[in-house]
Design an enzyme around this catalytic site. Structure first.
Site, PDB file in Angstrom:
ATOM      1  N   LYS A   1     -11.053  30.329 -51.767  1.00  0.00           N
ATOM      2  CA  LYS A   1      -9.703  30.353 -52.353  1.00  0.00           C
ATOM      3  C   LYS A   1      -9.501  29.380 -53.510  1.00  0.00           C
ATOM      4  O   LYS A   1      -8.546  29.515 -54.262  1.00  0.00           O
ATOM      5  CB  LYS A   1      -8.665  30.148 -51.253  1.00  0.00           C
ATOM      6  CG  LYS A   1      -8.656  31.309 -50.255  1.00  0.00           C
ATOM      7  CD  LYS A   1      -7.579  31.176 -49.211  1.00  0.00           C
ATOM      8  CE  LYS A   1      -7.598  32.356 -48.242  1.00  0.00           C
ATOM      9  NZ  LYS A   1      -8.722  32.327 -47.295  1.00  0.00           N
TER      10      LYS A   1
ATOM     11  N   CYS B   1      -1.884  36.281 -43.153  1.00  0.00           N
ATOM     12  CA  CYS B   1      -3.075  36.023 -43.972  1.00  0.00           C
ATOM     13  C   CYS B   1      -4.371  36.310 -43.228  1.00  0.00           C
ATOM     14  O   CYS B   1      -5.464  36.128 -43.777  1.00  0.00           O
ATOM     15  CB  CYS B   1      -3.038  34.598 -44.497  1.00  0.00           C
ATOM     16  SG  CYS B   1      -1.574  34.317 -45.505  1.00  0.00           S
TER      17      CYS B   1
ATOM     18  N   HIS C   1     -11.162  29.733 -43.893  1.00  0.00           N
ATOM     19  CA  HIS C   1      -9.924  30.244 -44.495  1.00  0.00           C
ATOM     20  C   HIS C   1      -9.592  29.371 -45.710  1.00  0.00           C
ATOM     21  O   HIS C   1      -9.302  29.882 -46.773  1.00  0.00           O
ATOM     22  CB  HIS C   1      -8.803  30.220 -43.456  1.00  0.00           C
ATOM     23  CG  HIS C   1      -7.560  30.914 -43.880  1.00  0.00           C
ATOM     24  ND1 HIS C   1      -7.550  32.208 -44.335  1.00  0.00           N
ATOM     25  CD2 HIS C   1      -6.258  30.491 -43.932  1.00  0.00           C
ATOM     26  CE1 HIS C   1      -6.306  32.562 -44.646  1.00  0.00           C
ATOM     27  NE2 HIS C   1      -5.515  31.543 -44.417  1.00  0.00           N
TER      28      HIS C   1
ATOM     29  N   PHE D   1       0.676  32.720 -41.162  1.00  0.00           N
ATOM     30  CA  PHE D   1       2.018  32.436 -40.652  1.00  0.00           C
ATOM     31  C   PHE D   1       2.174  33.038 -39.260  1.00  0.00           C
ATOM     32  O   PHE D   1       1.618  34.096 -38.957  1.00  0.00           O
ATOM     33  CB  PHE D   1       3.074  33.072 -41.555  1.00  0.00           C
ATOM     34  CG  PHE D   1       3.412  32.268 -42.784  1.00  0.00           C
ATOM     35  CD1 PHE D   1       2.744  31.106 -43.097  1.00  0.00           C
ATOM     36  CD2 PHE D   1       4.422  32.686 -43.633  1.00  0.00           C
ATOM     37  CE1 PHE D   1       3.069  30.375 -44.233  1.00  0.00           C
ATOM     38  CE2 PHE D   1       4.756  31.973 -44.766  1.00  0.00           C
ATOM     39  CZ  PHE D   1       4.076  30.813 -45.061  1.00  0.00           C
TER      40      PHE D   1
ATOM     41  N   HIS E   1      -5.605  32.701 -53.142  1.00  0.00           N
ATOM     42  CA  HIS E   1      -5.347  33.265 -51.814  1.00  0.00           C
ATOM     43  C   HIS E   1      -4.867  34.702 -52.012  1.00  0.00           C
ATOM     44  O   HIS E   1      -3.773  34.924 -52.526  1.00  0.00           O
ATOM     45  CB  HIS E   1      -4.293  32.430 -51.098  1.00  0.00           C
ATOM     46  CG  HIS E   1      -4.157  32.740 -49.642  1.00  0.00           C
ATOM     47  ND1 HIS E   1      -4.595  33.929 -49.081  1.00  0.00           N
ATOM     48  CD2 HIS E   1      -3.642  32.013 -48.618  1.00  0.00           C
ATOM     49  CE1 HIS E   1      -4.342  33.914 -47.788  1.00  0.00           C
ATOM     50  NE2 HIS E   1      -3.769  32.764 -47.483  1.00  0.00           N
TER      51      HIS E   1
ATOM     52  N   GLU F   1      -8.303  23.643 -39.483  1.00  0.00           N
ATOM     53  CA  GLU F   1      -9.613  24.321 -39.368  1.00  0.00           C
ATOM     54  C   GLU F   1     -10.711  23.348 -38.952  1.00  0.00           C
ATOM     55  O   GLU F   1     -11.555  23.666 -38.103  1.00  0.00           O
ATOM     56  CB  GLU F   1      -9.982  24.975 -40.709  1.00  0.00           C
ATOM     57  CG  GLU F   1      -9.278  26.286 -40.949  1.00  0.00           C
ATOM     58  CD  GLU F   1      -9.859  27.022 -42.147  1.00  0.00           C
ATOM     59  OE1 GLU F   1     -10.895  27.679 -41.993  1.00  0.00           O
ATOM     60  OE2 GLU F   1      -9.279  26.913 -43.245  1.00  0.00           O
TER      61      GLU F   1
END
Lengths: 376, 223
Positions: free
Chosen positions: A300, A138, A271, A363, A305, A282
Site C-alpha cells: 500500500k 477492506c 495488510h 472496519f 489502499h 498486525e
C-alpha cells in the site's frame, strides 16, 4: 475435497496494467502515490493518492467501470471464461453514480453493488443475476477468494472468476479525511513515522479452478489456494483490536485449513495500511503466531489502499512472489517501526519455502487470512 | 457428516417483533423499541454505546440480530464467542451512502461527518451487532439477485459446517423490516432444515418476503 488452484490473474493499478508492470514498479522502490488529481477537490490535495493515469475524468463511465474494462479487454479473462461461479468484491463500487444522482437527479440505485455485478455479467456475457457480491470492508478481496475457494474445495463448483475493484473517489476521500486517517506524505507502512493511508485505484481478476480440471485442460497453475480463515475483533467499529487477537485467530484458522504449521510460512503479504493502529495491530498478531521474524512486505505504500480490490491484488502478487521466490520491498519504508524491525525491509528479499500468508483487516474489526502454496 | 440446522428466527417490523422458535410476538414501534423490550425483559443489560448514531438499516439489523439470539438462547454480551454474521439484501448500504454524501454536499463539500461515513459499508450494521454481542466469527455481506436467500442460506450453512464457529446468523434488513436466521451445527432442535429453506427461498431478496413465504407470522401467540 478438491485442491483449489489459481490459473489466471491480472490487475490494473496506478503502476499500470499487468503483473509485470506492478512487479517492476515495486522493484524500483518508487511509489505510484502522488497528488490527487481526479476529484478536483482542493481540500484533498494534501492527501496524495495512487490514481491510474489512463482513466478519463470527463468520461461518462465511472472510474471503476473504466478500471474493469481495462482488465476485461485483457487476454486472461477471455481465455478462461466462463467460469461456473462469478464473485464481485468491492466496498463502494460505482459510487460516482450516487455522487451524480445528487446533482442531476438520476437514480441513486444505479450505484448499488448488485447493479455493478449485473453490469459486469452483461459485459462478460455471463448468465445475468448469478454472480455474487461480496463485501467485507477492506478484507473484501480475501473474503471473496476464500468463499470462492471453499465452494470449489467442497465440489459445489469447478471454477470461479473473481473481480475485485474500487477507485479513488470524492466520496471515499471525504470519508477518510473526516476520520483523519490519511498521510499527507503518502502511506508508509510499518514505518516509525507513518501517519495514515493513501487511497488508490485498483482492479483485479482471478480465476480459480479445481486442480483436476486445470490438469485436464492443460492450464498452467500460478499457485494453490491452500487455506483461509476469517474472524471479527468485536472490539471497535473503525479501529482494530490493539492486541491483534482477532487477526491471529484468522491466521490460525488459515493454518488449520491448510494443514500446515506456522513455521511452514515463507513470507507474509501484510495488510499494512500505514495507519498507526493497523500496522501495530498486525505486528501483535504476527508475534502471537510466529516465534521468530518472518519476512513481511506490504503493497500500500506503492499502489495505495485499493479497498475492496486490495485482498485480491495482494493475493495475486503473493502468487507471483512464490513463483519468483522473491518478495518485493515495502515501498515507502525508511525507518521501520521498532515492533516491525527485522520483519520488514525496504529491499527485495529472496525466499525459499513454499507457503505465503496474505492478511487483510477492515472496519468493523473484520479480519481475513489466506495461505497460498507454490506449485512446481 | 456435520449437520447444520436453522434453530431460531426473528423478524422485526415497524409495529411488531417476533421470536419464531419461542413463539414470542410483541408489538413495538420500530427497532429501537424492540431493543428496549429486550432490556425490559432482562435479555440485555443496556443499549449500545453509539446507538444514537445508528442509521435506519443498522437499527433494524441490530435489533433483529439480538431478537434472534434470544430466540436461539445465545447469550448476548459477556465473554466473546465464535459466532459469525452474514448479511444480505440488494440495496446494501445505499441509503447510508446517500445520507453521507448528501450531508457532505449540503455542507459545501468542505467537511464530511465520520459518524455518517462509518455506515457506508454494508458490513457496518453487522459489525455493530457483533461488537455488542461479542461475536468473533466471520462477518461479511453478500447478495445474489437470482439465488437470493436460497444461495445465502447455502453459503452461511457451509461456513457453519466448515469452521470452528458455534453458530451463524444470517440477516437481511432494510429500513423498515429485518429478518434473521440462526444456524447451528449438530443442534438438537430444528425450526427449518437448510434444504427446505434453500428450496423455498430461492430468488427471494426482501426480508418481508422471507417471512411471508415461510408463513411464520400468523398464529403466533403474544407474550
Amino acid at each position: 475435497m478438491s485442491d483449489v488452484v489459481i490459473t489466471a490473474f491480472d490487475l490494473v493499478t496506478a503502476y499500470g496494467l499487468g503483473t509485470d508492470c506492478v512487479w517492476k514498479g515495486l522493484a524500483s522502490n518508487r511509489s505510484a502515490i502522488g497528488p490527487a488529481r481526479r476529484t478536483g477537490q482542493a481540500r484533498f490535495e494534501a492527501a496524495p493518492t495512487a490514481e491510474c493515469a489512463h482513466l478519463d475524468p470527463q468520461s461518462r463511465d465511472t472510474a471503476v467501470w473504466q478500471l474493469c474494462r481495462s482488465l476485461f479487454d485483457s487476454t486472461v479473462v477471455r481465455e478462461q471464461s466462463p467460469a461456473e461461479d462469478f464473485f464481485l468484491s468491492t466496498t463502494v463500487g460505482e459510487i460516482e453514480l450516487l455522487e451524480r444522482s445528487l446533482v442531476d437527479g438520476s437514480d441513486a440505485a444505479e450505484s448499488s453493488l448488485a447493479n455493478l455485478c449485473l453490469k459486469i455479467e452483461r459485459y462478460l456475457g455471463l448468465q445475468a443475476g448469478r454472480g455474487t457480491v461480496v463485501s467485507a470492508a477492506c478484507a473484501s478481496g480475501s473474503y471473496a477468494l476464500a468463499l470462492a475457494a471453499s465452494r470449489i474445495r467442497q465440489g459445489l463448483s469447478a471454477s470461479a472468476m473473481i473481480v475485485a475493484c474500487d477507485s479513488v473517489s470524492e466520496f471515499v476521500l471525504a470519508g477518510f479525511n473526516s476520520l483523519m486517517a490519511m498521510d499527507k506524505q503518502g502511506a508508509r507502512p510499518f514505518d516509525s513515522a507513518r501517519q495514515g493511508l493513501s487511497l488508490g485505484d485498483g482492479a483485479a481478476v482471478m480465476v480459480l479452478m479445481n486442480a483436476d480440471l486445470a490438469r485436464e485442460r492443460n492450464i498452467p497453475v500460478l499457485a494453490d489456494v491452500a487455506g483461509w480463515g476469517m474472524s471479527d475483533d468485536a472490539n471497535h467499529i473503525t479501529g482494530p483490536s490493539r492486541d491483534g487477537a482477532g487477526l491471529a485467530q484468522a491466521i490460525q484458522g488459515a493454518l488449520t485449513t491448510a494443514g500446515i504449521a506456522a513455521r511452514d510460512i515463507s513470507f507474509i503479504s501484510a495488510h499494512g495500511t500505514g495507519t498507526l493502529y493497523n500496522d501495530a495491530m498486525e505486528m501483535q498478531a504476527f508475534k502471537k503466531i510466529f516465534s521468530a521474524p518472518v519476512p513481511i512486505y506490504g503493497l500500500k505504500g506503492a499502489i495505495g489502499h485499493t479497498l475492496g480490490a486490495a485482498g485480491l491484488i495482494e493475493a495475486g502478487m503473493a502468487a507471483q512472489a512464490l513463483r519468483r521466490r522473491s518478495i518485493p520491498p515495502t515501498v515507502g519504508l525508511s525507518s521501520p517501526d521498532p515492533e516491525a524491525a527485522g520483519w520488514v525491509s525496504a529491499a527485495p528479499r529472496v525466499v525459499s519455502s513454499d507457503h505465503a500468508l496474505c492478511v487483510n483487516a477492515g472496519f468493523g474489526g473484520i479480519n481475513a487470512a489466506v495461505i497460498l502454496k507454490r506449485r512446481d | 457428516m456435520i449437520s447444520v440446522r436453522v434453530t431460531a428466527m426473528a423478524f422485526i417490523t415497524r409495529n411488531q417483533c417476533l421470536a419464531v422458535g419461542q413463539q414470542r410476538c410483541e408489538p413495538c414501534s420500530g427497532a429501537k423499541d424492540a431493543c428496549r423490550i429486550l432490556q425490559d425483559r432482562g435479555f440485555i443489560s443496556g443499549q449500545p454505546k453509539n446507538g444514537g448514531r445508528f442509521d435506519p438499516v443498522t437499527q433494524t439489523t441490530f435489533a433483529v440480530a439480538l431478537w434472534a439470539c434470544v430466540d436461539a438462547g445465545l447469550p448476548i454480551g459477556g465473554p466473546k464467542r465464535r459466532i459469525g454474521i452474514v448479511g444480505t439484501g440488494l440495496q446494501g448500504s445505499l441509503e447510508a451512502n446517500r445520507a453521507f454524501f448528501a450531508d457532505y454536499v449540503n455542507a459545501g463539500r468542505n467537511s464530511a461527518r465520520s459518524n455518517l461515513f462509518v455506515y457506508t459499508l454494508p458490513t457496518t450494521p453487522l459489525a455493530e451487532a457483533a461488537l455488542f454481542c461479542g461475536f468473533t466469527g466471520p462477518l461479511w455481506y453478500m447478495c445474489q439477485p437470482v439465488g437470493g436467500w436460497g444461495r445465502m442460506i447455502e453459503e452461511a450453512a457451509r461456513c457453519a459446517a466448515e469452521t470452528d464457529i458455534e453458530a451463524m446468523l444470517l440477516v437481511g434488513a432494510d429500513a423498515n423490516e429485518a429478518v434473521c436466521l440462526v444456524m447451528q451445527k449438530n443442534a438438537d432442535k430444528e425450526l427449518f432444515s437448510v434444504s427446505y429453506l434453500k428450496k423455498h427461498l430461492q430468488g427471494v431478496n426482501a426480508p418481508g418476503d422471507v417471512v411471508r413465504i415461510l408463513g411464520v407470522a400468523p398464529g403466533m401467540k403474544g407474550s
